[in-house]
Design a protein around this motif. Structure first.
Motif, PDB file in Angstrom:
ATOM      1  N   SER A 215       0.840  -1.196   0.000  1.00 45.57           N
ATOM      2  CA  SER A 215       0.000   0.000   0.000  1.00 45.57           C
ATOM      3  C   SER A 215       0.874   1.244   0.000  1.00 45.57           C
ATOM      4  O   SER A 215       2.043   1.214   0.395  1.00 45.57           O
ATOM      5  CB  SER A 215      -0.906   0.006   1.236  1.00 45.57           C
ATOM      6  OG  SER A 215      -0.119   0.131   2.403  1.00 45.57           O
ATOM      7  N   ASP A 216       0.302   2.375  -0.447  1.00 47.30           N
ATOM      8  CA  ASP A 216       1.056   3.632  -0.484  1.00 47.30           C
ATOM      9  C   ASP A 216       1.572   4.010   0.894  1.00 47.30           C
ATOM     10  O   ASP A 216       2.645   4.589   1.022  1.00 47.30           O
ATOM     11  CB  ASP A 216       0.167   4.752  -1.024  1.00 47.30           C
ATOM     12  CG  ASP A 216      -0.107   4.591  -2.518  1.00 47.30           C
ATOM     13  OD1 ASP A 216       0.631   3.819  -3.172  1.00 47.30           O
ATOM     14  OD2 ASP A 216      -1.059   5.219  -3.011  1.00 47.30           O
ATOM     15  N   GLU A 217       0.787   3.698   1.947  1.00 47.98           N
ATOM     16  CA  GLU A 217       1.173   4.072   3.304  1.00 47.98           C
ATOM     17  C   GLU A 217       2.416   3.320   3.775  1.00 47.98           C
ATOM     18  O   GLU A 217       3.152   3.790   4.635  1.00 47.98           O
ATOM     19  CB  GLU A 217       0.024   3.819   4.289  1.00 47.98           C
ATOM     20  CG  GLU A 217      -1.171   4.742   4.118  1.00 47.98           C
ATOM     21  CD  GLU A 217      -2.079   4.313   2.979  1.00 47.98           C
ATOM     22  OE1 GLU A 217      -1.841   3.232   2.395  1.00 47.98           O
ATOM     23  OE2 GLU A 217      -3.016   5.061   2.664  1.00 47.98           O
ATOM     24  N   LEU A 218       2.649   2.132   3.207  1.00 45.41           N
ATOM     25  CA  LEU A 218       3.747   1.289   3.683  1.00 45.41           C
ATOM     26  C   LEU A 218       4.934   1.227   2.733  1.00 45.41           C
ATOM     27  O   LEU A 218       6.051   0.934   3.152  1.00 45.41           O
ATOM     28  CB  LEU A 218       3.238  -0.141   3.899  1.00 45.41           C
ATOM     29  CG  LEU A 218       2.378  -0.391   5.131  1.00 45.41           C
ATOM     30  CD1 LEU A 218       1.880  -1.828   5.122  1.00 45.41           C
ATOM     31  CD2 LEU A 218       3.160  -0.124   6.396  1.00 45.41           C
ATOM     32  N   GLU A 219       4.721   1.503   1.470  1.00 47.33           N
ATOM     33  CA  GLU A 219       5.748   1.199   0.481  1.00 47.33           C
ATOM     34  C   GLU A 219       7.085   1.876   0.782  1.00 47.33           C
ATOM     35  O   GLU A 219       8.145   1.249   0.702  1.00 47.33           O
ATOM     36  CB  GLU A 219       5.282   1.610  -0.921  1.00 47.33           C
ATOM     37  CG  GLU A 219       6.258   1.156  -1.996  1.00 47.33           C
ATOM     38  CD  GLU A 219       5.797   1.545  -3.384  1.00 47.33           C
ATOM     39  OE1 GLU A 219       5.924   0.701  -4.295  1.00 47.33           O
ATOM     40  OE2 GLU A 219       5.354   2.693  -3.574  1.00 47.33           O
ATOM     41  N   ALA A 220       7.063   3.159   1.148  1.00 46.32           N
ATOM     42  CA  ALA A 220       8.313   3.866   1.406  1.00 46.32           C
ATOM     43  C   ALA A 220       9.080   3.204   2.547  1.00 46.32           C
ATOM     44  O   ALA A 220      10.294   2.998   2.470  1.00 46.32           O
ATOM     45  CB  ALA A 220       8.031   5.341   1.724  1.00 46.32           C
ATOM     46  N   ASN A 221       8.366   2.856   3.622  1.00 49.83           N
ATOM     47  CA  ASN A 221       9.009   2.196   4.758  1.00 49.83           C
ATOM     48  C   ASN A 221       9.539   0.819   4.385  1.00 49.83           C
ATOM     49  O   ASN A 221      10.606   0.404   4.838  1.00 49.83           O
ATOM     50  CB  ASN A 221       8.022   2.050   5.911  1.00 49.83           C
ATOM     51  CG  ASN A 221       7.748   3.378   6.588  1.00 49.83           C
ATOM     52  OD1 ASN A 221       8.512   4.313   6.458  1.00 49.83           O
ATOM     53  ND2 ASN A 221       6.642   3.451   7.303  1.00 49.83           N
ATOM     54  N   VAL A 222       8.802   0.110   3.563  1.00 50.55           N
ATOM     55  CA  VAL A 222       9.216  -1.236   3.151  1.00 50.55           C
ATOM     56  C   VAL A 222      10.519  -1.168   2.364  1.00 50.55           C
ATOM     57  O   VAL A 222      11.414  -1.998   2.539  1.00 50.55           O
ATOM     58  CB  VAL A 222       8.104  -1.908   2.325  1.00 50.55           C
ATOM     59  CG1 VAL A 222       8.623  -3.159   1.624  1.00 50.55           C
ATOM     60  CG2 VAL A 222       6.928  -2.268   3.228  1.00 50.55           C
ATOM     61  N   TRP A 223      10.661  -0.165   1.512  1.00 49.03           N
ATOM     62  CA  TRP A 223      11.888  -0.032   0.729  1.00 49.03           C
ATOM     63  C   TRP A 223      13.089   0.189   1.648  1.00 49.03           C
ATOM     64  O   TRP A 223      14.162  -0.355   1.419  1.00 49.03           O
ATOM     65  CB  TRP A 223      11.740   1.126  -0.264  1.00 49.03           C
ATOM     66  CG  TRP A 223      10.928   0.782  -1.474  1.00 49.03           C
ATOM     67  CD1 TRP A 223       9.929  -0.154  -1.549  1.00 49.03           C
ATOM     68  CD2 TRP A 223      11.023   1.367  -2.772  1.00 49.03           C
ATOM     69  NE1 TRP A 223       9.391  -0.173  -2.806  1.00 49.03           N
ATOM     70  CE2 TRP A 223      10.046   0.751  -3.580  1.00 49.03           C
ATOM     71  CE3 TRP A 223      11.809   2.349  -3.317  1.00 49.03           C
ATOM     72  CZ2 TRP A 223       9.862   1.086  -4.912  1.00 49.03           C
ATOM     73  CZ3 TRP A 223      11.625   2.687  -4.661  1.00 49.03           C
ATOM     74  CH2 TRP A 223      10.664   2.063  -5.451  1.00 49.03           C
ATOM     75  N   ILE A 224      12.907   1.000   2.681  1.00 49.41           N
ATOM     76  CA  ILE A 224      14.008   1.250   3.612  1.00 49.41           C
ATOM     77  C   ILE A 224      14.362  -0.038   4.366  1.00 49.41           C
ATOM     78  O   ILE A 224      15.536  -0.370   4.547  1.00 49.41           O
ATOM     79  CB  ILE A 224      13.642   2.370   4.594  1.00 49.41           C
ATOM     80  CG1 ILE A 224      13.416   3.681   3.842  1.00 49.41           C
ATOM     81  CG2 ILE A 224      14.744   2.566   5.626  1.00 49.41           C
ATOM     82  CD1 ILE A 224      12.936   4.818   4.722  1.00 49.41           C
TER      83      ILE A 224
END
Length: 484
Positions: A215-224
């Motif tokens: 989801s958009d809410e999680l994707e940035a954190n998942v990449w890190i």
């Protein structure tokens, strides 16, 4: 107000400000102020929204609260005043207003919202969430927020580094058939718990379970999280690719500073210190840890720093040292120490690293300066820093032929850590010093008593060395040297 309902908050704010100024006695003034506060909240001006809505919430209603419509409006005013105050980090005000909502409107639409928001606020405090979460479940057993409420407890465990407990609690939630949107966050939290236990391969496998569509809410954190796992597994080219993709897509987020910091570290580990330094220069000094872009309930983070570039420079210096590039390492450590924003912890690391680097370079006086500065630091650094400093000072003073000062520092090391890694070497050097003094006294018949005392002191150190380090390769040679 139509602009508010259409989401055009900036236009709404301008019109509502003019309305409240031009028509202060209008019957709709109260409703206009409420929507003005809502607009300020949506625009991120939480302090202004809190000021406005709290003042409104504390005023008596101008209409009959027996009217269900009016009563619902009053509940909304108090609830959003509490929420704005929470976002403005005015926790005491927010708590009072949340509890007022639950007390005065227990069956209203905002009662459950207020209870949940209060849990969000407790997440950032020292309170244990287990009991309030149990109370929430008892009060709202049919709530659709139960999964989110349980997830808050997992997040608190992660914030407190209780990674094993967090993994046990969240694992059953991701083993249900079919990965829903809610379970996506559980999967991410499971990966964070595994990263916290240094189970990097497991964390990467967990993230790969749903690599297609976060989801958009999680994707940035998942990449890190994925980049962190890859870097710890020494898969540096893949790490760099993930980090560059993140910066291309999310480079405007606060966490981009943390990402650039990691990119600098990985670039340095790949043997490109010059490229790493260029990355360091681009680090946002306000860069912080893993943050959630849209969901303020996701409070899991990777550690906040006032200046991410210093941490990256320290890592670059450590890698240069490990690769034998001592001149470069010394330059990096000195650069960190000259930064006016350096914090105490980074200063300890930089001074210790600089001292060790100068020892490798043969800069004995420079090593003494760095280690003496570390020992004088207030508040005192931790035991590991001091042990390294005393050991380094002993070595540097030996090379400078200042034997008395060397022995003093070796004795300080032994007082602090009598059985640590540096203790065997320190005892050996002290024994040799006593043996040297014994030989000097033996040349003068009048100094036989002093010579005997030095001999006894040397033997004492070697007996302690034998007791604590019987398997040390230094012991047999030292014993025969002194006792021959």
């Amino acid at each position: 107000m139509l602009d508010c309902r259409d989401g055009n908050w900036q236009a709404a704010r301008g019109k509502l400000l003019r309305f409240t100024e031009v028509y202060p006695q209008d019957p709709q003034q109260r409703q206009a102020i409420y929507w003005l506060g809502r607009a300020e909240m949506e625009m991120g001006d939480f302090e202004a929204a809190s000021d406005r809505l709290v003042t409104l919430a504390r005023q008596p209603a101008q209409a009959n609260r027996q009217d269900p419509g009016v009563d619902a409006e009053e509940a909304s005013i108090v609830y959003f005043a509490a929420r704005a105050s929470r976002l403005a980090e005015r926790s005491d005000v927010a708590t009072d207003l949340y509890r007022r909502v639950q007390h005065e409107w227990p069956q209203g639409q905002h009662a459950e919202d207020a209870a949940y928001d209060e849990l969000l606020m407790l997440l950032g405090s020292n309170n244990d969430l287990a009991r309030p979460i149990s109370q929430f479940r008892a009060k709202y057993p049919q709530s659709l927020r139960i999964p989110d409420v349980e997830r808050l407890l997992v997040q608190q465990m992660l914030d407190r580094s209780q990674f094993e407990d967090a993994e046990r609690l969240v694992t059953p939630r991701v083993q249900r058939p079919g990965l829903s949107g809610l379970q996506q966050e559980d999967l991410y939290l499971l990966a964070v718990a595994q990263l916290g236990q240094n189970a990097h391969a497991k964390a990467l496998a967990t993230l790969d379970l749903h690599s297609a569509a976060w989801s958009d809410e999680l994707e940035a954190n998942v990449w890190i999280a994925r980049a962190s796992a890859l870097s710890e597994l020494n898969r540096y080219p893949e790490t760099v690719t993930v980090l560059h993709e993140y910066l291309a897509k999310y480079g405007d987020l606060p966490a981009s500073g943390k990402v650039r910091e990691l990119l600098a570290v990985v670039t340095s580990r790949m043997g490109n210190p010059g490229g790493a330094q260029n990355v360091v220069r681009s680090v946002d000094p306000k860069g912080v840890g893993f943050g959630n872009r849209a969901n303020d309930s996701n409070r899991v983070n990777g550690g906040n720093r006032a200046n991410g570039s210093l941490s990256a420079q320290l890592e670059i210096a450590k890698n240069a040292f490990a690769q034998g590039q001592y001149d470069h390492a010394a330059q990096e450590y000195q650069s960190v120490l000259q930064d006016p924003q350096i914090d105490t912890h980074d200063k300890y690391h930089a001074l210790s690293g600089l001292g060790l680097t100068q020892l490798k370079r043969g800069g004995w006086q420079e090593a003494v300066d760095a280690f003496e500065d570390l020992v004088r630091s207030v508040p005192q650094p931790g035991k590991s820093f001091l042990v390294a400093a005393y050991q380094g000072l002993g070595k540097a003073y030996e090379e400078l032929k200042m034997t008395d000062q060397a022995v003093q520092n070796y004795e300080s090391l032994l007082e602090l850590d009598p059985r640590g890694a540096g203790a065997a070497s320190a005892r050996l050097q002290i024994a040799r010093w006593h043996e040297s003094r014994m030989q000097q006294y033996n040349q003068d018949p009048a100094q036989k008593l002093a010579a005997r005392s030095e001999y006894d002191s040397a033997v004492k150190q070697l007996r302690l060395l034998e007791k604590d380090f019987a398997n040390s390769p230094e012991y047999p040679a030292a014993l025969s040297e002194v006792l021959q």
